[in-house]
Design a protein around this motif. Structure first.
Motif, PDB file in Angstrom:
ATOM      1  N   GLU A   1     133.945  50.936  58.577  1.00 22.09           N
ATOM      2  CA  GLU A   1     134.356  50.829  59.974  1.00 22.09           C
ATOM      3  C   GLU A   1     133.594  49.697  60.643  1.00 22.09           C
ATOM      4  OE1 GLU A   1     134.225  54.294  62.368  1.00 22.09           O
ATOM      5  OE2 GLU A   1     135.676  55.360  61.151  1.00 22.09           O
ATOM      6  N   PRO A   2     134.219  49.030  61.611  1.00 23.58           N
ATOM      7  CA  PRO A   2     133.501  47.967  62.329  1.00 23.58           C
ATOM      8  C   PRO A   2     132.349  48.545  63.152  1.00 23.58           C
ATOM      9  CG  PRO A   2     135.667  48.344  63.291  1.00 23.58           C
ATOM     10  CD  PRO A   2     135.575  49.181  62.060  1.00 23.58           C
ATOM     11  N   GLU A   3     131.328  47.734  63.352  1.00 21.21           N
ATOM     12  CA  GLU A   3     130.177  48.178  64.151  1.00 21.21           C
ATOM     13  C   GLU A   3     130.583  48.385  65.599  1.00 21.21           C
ATOM     14  OE1 GLU A   3     127.018  48.841  63.229  1.00 21.21           O
ATOM     15  OE2 GLU A   3     127.527  48.485  61.143  1.00 21.21           O
ATOM     16  N   ARG A   4     130.058  49.419  66.201  1.00 23.48           N
ATOM     17  CA  ARG A   4     130.338  49.687  67.617  1.00 23.48           C
ATOM     18  C   ARG A   4     129.027  49.589  68.379  1.00 23.48           C
ATOM     19  NH1 ARG A   4     133.936  54.676  65.946  1.00 23.48           N
ATOM     20  NH2 ARG A   4     135.796  53.531  65.394  1.00 23.48           N
ATOM     21  N   TYR A   5     129.061  48.870  69.463  1.00 23.75           N
ATOM     22  CA  TYR A   5     127.833  48.632  70.245  1.00 23.75           C
ATOM     23  C   TYR A   5     127.961  49.184  71.657  1.00 23.75           C
ATOM     24  CZ  TYR A   5     126.931  45.380  66.484  1.00 23.75           C
ATOM     25  OH  TYR A   5     126.743  44.826  65.243  1.00 23.75           O
ATOM     26  N   TRP A   6     128.318  50.436  71.809  1.00 24.96           N
ATOM     27  CA  TRP A   6     128.453  51.014  73.138  1.00 24.96           C
ATOM     28  C   TRP A   6     127.551  52.155  73.359  1.00 24.96           C
ATOM     29  CZ3 TRP A   6     134.146  52.900  72.611  1.00 24.96           C
ATOM     30  CH2 TRP A   6     134.299  53.503  71.371  1.00 24.96           C
TER      31      TRP A   6
END
Length: 62
Positions: free
Chosen positions: A57-62
């Motif tokens: 999965e793509p990295e999430r930065y939230w």
């Protein structure tokens, strides 16, 4: 730390009819082993124009 994987599905017949949504996520937040096994199984039982892929999965930065 375990990395989250996802399984995507791509239907090539949709592109032939002008309705290409691109890859669609089928399963998310899976382990690597489950995602690869699920994609392998679905590729065996699905028609030739539908393909499944397992990828991180793509990295999430939230």
């Amino acid at each position: 730390m375990n990395e989250a994987w996802m399984v995507t599905c791509y239907n090539e017949a949709d592109a032939d009819f002008g309705y290409d949504t691109g890859p669609v996520m089928v399963e998310g937040n899976c382990t690597k082993a489950f995602a690869k096994a699920y994609a392998r199984h679905m590729n065996k039982i699905s028609p030739d124009f539908v393909s499944y892929h397992a990828e991180p999965e793509p990295e999430r930065y939230w």
